[in-house]
Design an enzyme around this catalytic site. Structure first.
Site, PDB file in Angstrom:
ATOM      1  N   ARG A 129       0.847  -1.198   0.000  1.00 21.61           N
ATOM      2  CA  ARG A 129       0.000   0.000   0.000  1.00 21.61           C
ATOM      3  C   ARG A 129       0.878   1.241   0.000  1.00 21.61           C
ATOM      4  NH1 ARG A 129      -4.679  -1.686   4.463  1.00 21.61           N
ATOM      5  NH2 ARG A 129      -5.084  -3.763   3.601  1.00 21.61           N
ATOM      6  N   ARG A 147       2.953   1.617  10.195  1.00 21.24           N
ATOM      7  CA  ARG A 147       2.409   1.936   8.874  1.00 21.24           C
ATOM      8  C   ARG A 147       3.515   1.774   7.827  1.00 21.24           C
ATOM      9  NH1 ARG A 147      -2.391   4.375   8.014  1.00 21.24           N
ATOM     10  NH2 ARG A 147      -2.455   5.010  10.202  1.00 21.24           N
ATOM     11  N   GLU A 156      -5.291  -0.239  16.028  1.00 20.69           N
ATOM     12  CA  GLU A 156      -5.953  -1.239  15.196  1.00 20.69           C
ATOM     13  C   GLU A 156      -4.994  -2.350  14.790  1.00 20.69           C
ATOM     14  OE1 GLU A 156      -7.381  -1.835  10.638  1.00 20.69           O
ATOM     15  OE2 GLU A 156      -7.277   0.232  11.380  1.00 20.69           O
ATOM     16  N   SER A 164      -9.455  -5.459  11.128  1.00 21.51           N
ATOM     17  CA  SER A 164     -10.721  -4.836  10.749  1.00 21.51           C
ATOM     18  C   SER A 164     -11.555  -5.904  10.054  1.00 21.51           C
ATOM     19  CB  SER A 164     -10.474  -3.649   9.812  1.00 21.51           C
ATOM     20  OG  SER A 164     -11.642  -2.910   9.591  1.00 21.51           O
ATOM     21  N   ARG A 188       1.905  -5.900  12.972  1.00 15.90           N
ATOM     22  CA  ARG A 188       1.368  -5.238  14.158  1.00 15.90           C
ATOM     23  C   ARG A 188       1.275  -6.216  15.326  1.00 15.90           C
ATOM     24  NH1 ARG A 188      -2.789  -0.309  12.584  1.00 15.90           N
ATOM     25  NH2 ARG A 188      -1.430   0.599  10.981  1.00 15.90           N
TER      26      ARG A 188
END
Length: 439
Positions: free
Chosen positions: A277, A292, A364, A367, A405
């Site tokens: 991404r 990130r 987070e 999701s 993460r």
């Protein structure tokens, strides 16, 4: 993609639901939609009228030919009627061409319109409107100042400098114990999802063509968030591949352009892949460490269900992600996302947020979303219901979990005063029985 029949039937209600996402809603040009729809209705009505006239004239021609067979002179009448039929054919062709143009523009408009939130989704403008559902575990207390994963990971082989030297910012290089821990986490997650939760493990391509991304909703709206590569052979349009932002794309598209037998539902798939991404909208956020990244690993969960199964499947999938966190002994909370914070294709979403001691907050890590028929309509993914009628499936996806993460959370939550990391019991078999990771 939304059902265009719903917009035609109850546009005002659709707009009201889109306003729950963002008000005033910027997704659908109402005036242009009404203009296109008005012209489409007029053309369709005219087309039906012309087809009726053509059928009537065809009967006249049959009658005239019958009279001619009896010796009557009907040539002039036949010629006149044939001229009318030819004129109608020309107008029908023009109408069909124009209808194609209208349908193309209407479809393009709908590709940029997000899914409609379920009534159960909390209404809010942004993440401040998210609602906490439950918590599990208690954040640990330390007799020392807890370090963050960057400081803890360095002595274990977490190397941001080499990652940056090779590829630039937001890339990571791992070696030694940290690389083994990363691999162990992914293997552990796959085993939990396949052996305990009934998912089928898959290995998927990391490069896909544009239709796959359009099917799951990343294209055309989010092209700037994607990486792509091109081949040196052939036409550029045919040789462009996108690196997957998540294996949701590849796993969900396995049912594209198919009709799934009812007895095969639900389909439950999982896979471990890297994800790519550009994070174009995240400049300045989380620049330190692994939170990130442009490239990260994830174990994905996807379910393909009948419509009546999807709400229960969503709750089940949240539980499947929670099970991984619990086995890793990581405190977390479950958040119901509000309408303004949900993803483009989601009708209902829960986020799992893991506790990070160094940040003194929850972040987070998973999701989980129910997209209902939104992706299926784009992919033309259907099933044959109990009545034998073809109907769109519902699709769901979620992280089970984000591997990087999870690594961050394990380092920070299980750190010890000397900088070593206590290995959670469930993870020890994947690390040769090691109880502690030491620099």
């Amino acid at each position: 993609m939304l059902d265009i029949a719903l917009l035609r039937k109850d546009l005002d209600n659709v707009l009201a639901r889109l306003n729950k996402r963002k008000s005033p809603q910027p997704f659908l040009d109402e005036a242009r939609f009404r203009e296109l729809e008005g012209e489409r209705k007029t053309l369709q009505s005219r087309t039906e009228e012309l087809q009726s006239q053509r059928n009537s004239l065809s009967k006249q021609i049959g009658g005239l030919k019958g009279r001619a067979a009896k010796g009557e002179d009907t040539a002039a009448e036949v010629e006149a009627v044939m001229a009318q039929v030819a004129s109608i054919a020309d107008e029908l062709k023009a109408s069909a061409d124009r209808l194609d143009v209208l349908q193309t523009e209407l479809s393009a408009m709908l590709l940029s319109v997000p899914n409609l939130p379920q009534d159960e989704a909390p209404v809010g403008a942004d993440e401040s409107g998210n609602v906490e559902v439950r918590r599990w575990g208690t954040p640990g207390t330390y007799g020392f100042a807890p370090k963050d994963h960057v400081d803890l990971g360095g002595p274990l082989g977490l190397d941001f400098e080499t990652g940056a030297k090779l590829s630039g910012a937001r890339f990571t290089f791992m070696r030694g114990p940290i690389a083994r821990l990363h691999r162990a986490l992914a293997s552990f997650m796959l085993d939990v999802q396949t052996q305990e939760h009934g998912y089928t493990e898959c290995y998927t391509p990391y490069l896909v063509k544009a239709p796959a991304l359009q099917g799951t909703g990343q294209l055309p709206k989010f092209e700037q968030d994607l990486f792509h590569v091109t081949s040196g052979d052939g036409d550029v349009a045919d040789s462009k591949w996108y690196l997957i932002p998540t294996s949701e794309v590849t796993l969900t598209n396995t049912v594209a352009d198919t009709i799934v037998p009812l007895d095969q539902l639900p389909i439950k798939l999982t896979g471990h892949t890297p994800c790519f991404r550009s994070e174009a909208g995240s400049a300045g956020r989380d620049t330190r460490g692994m939170i990130r990244q442009h490239q990260f690993d994830k174990v994905e969960m996807v379910q393909i269900t009948a419509p009546e199964q999807s709400s229960a499947a969503l709750e089940e999938m949240v539980g499947h992600a929670e099970a991984v966190l619990q086995k890793l002994e990581l405190p977390y909370r479950v958040m119901a996302l509000c309408t303004g914070d949900m993803g483009f294709g989601a009708a209902r979403t829960y986020d799992l947020e893991v506790w990070l001691p160094a940040q003194n907050t929850y972040r987070e890590i998973s999701s989980v979303s129910n997209c209902e028929a939104f992706q299926a309509r784009r992919m033309q993914a259907r099933y044959k219901n109990a009545q034998g009628k073809n109907e769109f499936v519902h699709t769901l996806n979620g992280s089970g979990l984000a591997v990087g993460r999870a690594l961050v959370a394990v380092l920070e939550n299980h750190q010890q005063a000397d900088g070593s990391i206590r290995v959670p019991v469930a993870l020890r078999p994947y690390l040769g029985g090691a109880e502690v990771l030491k620099p």
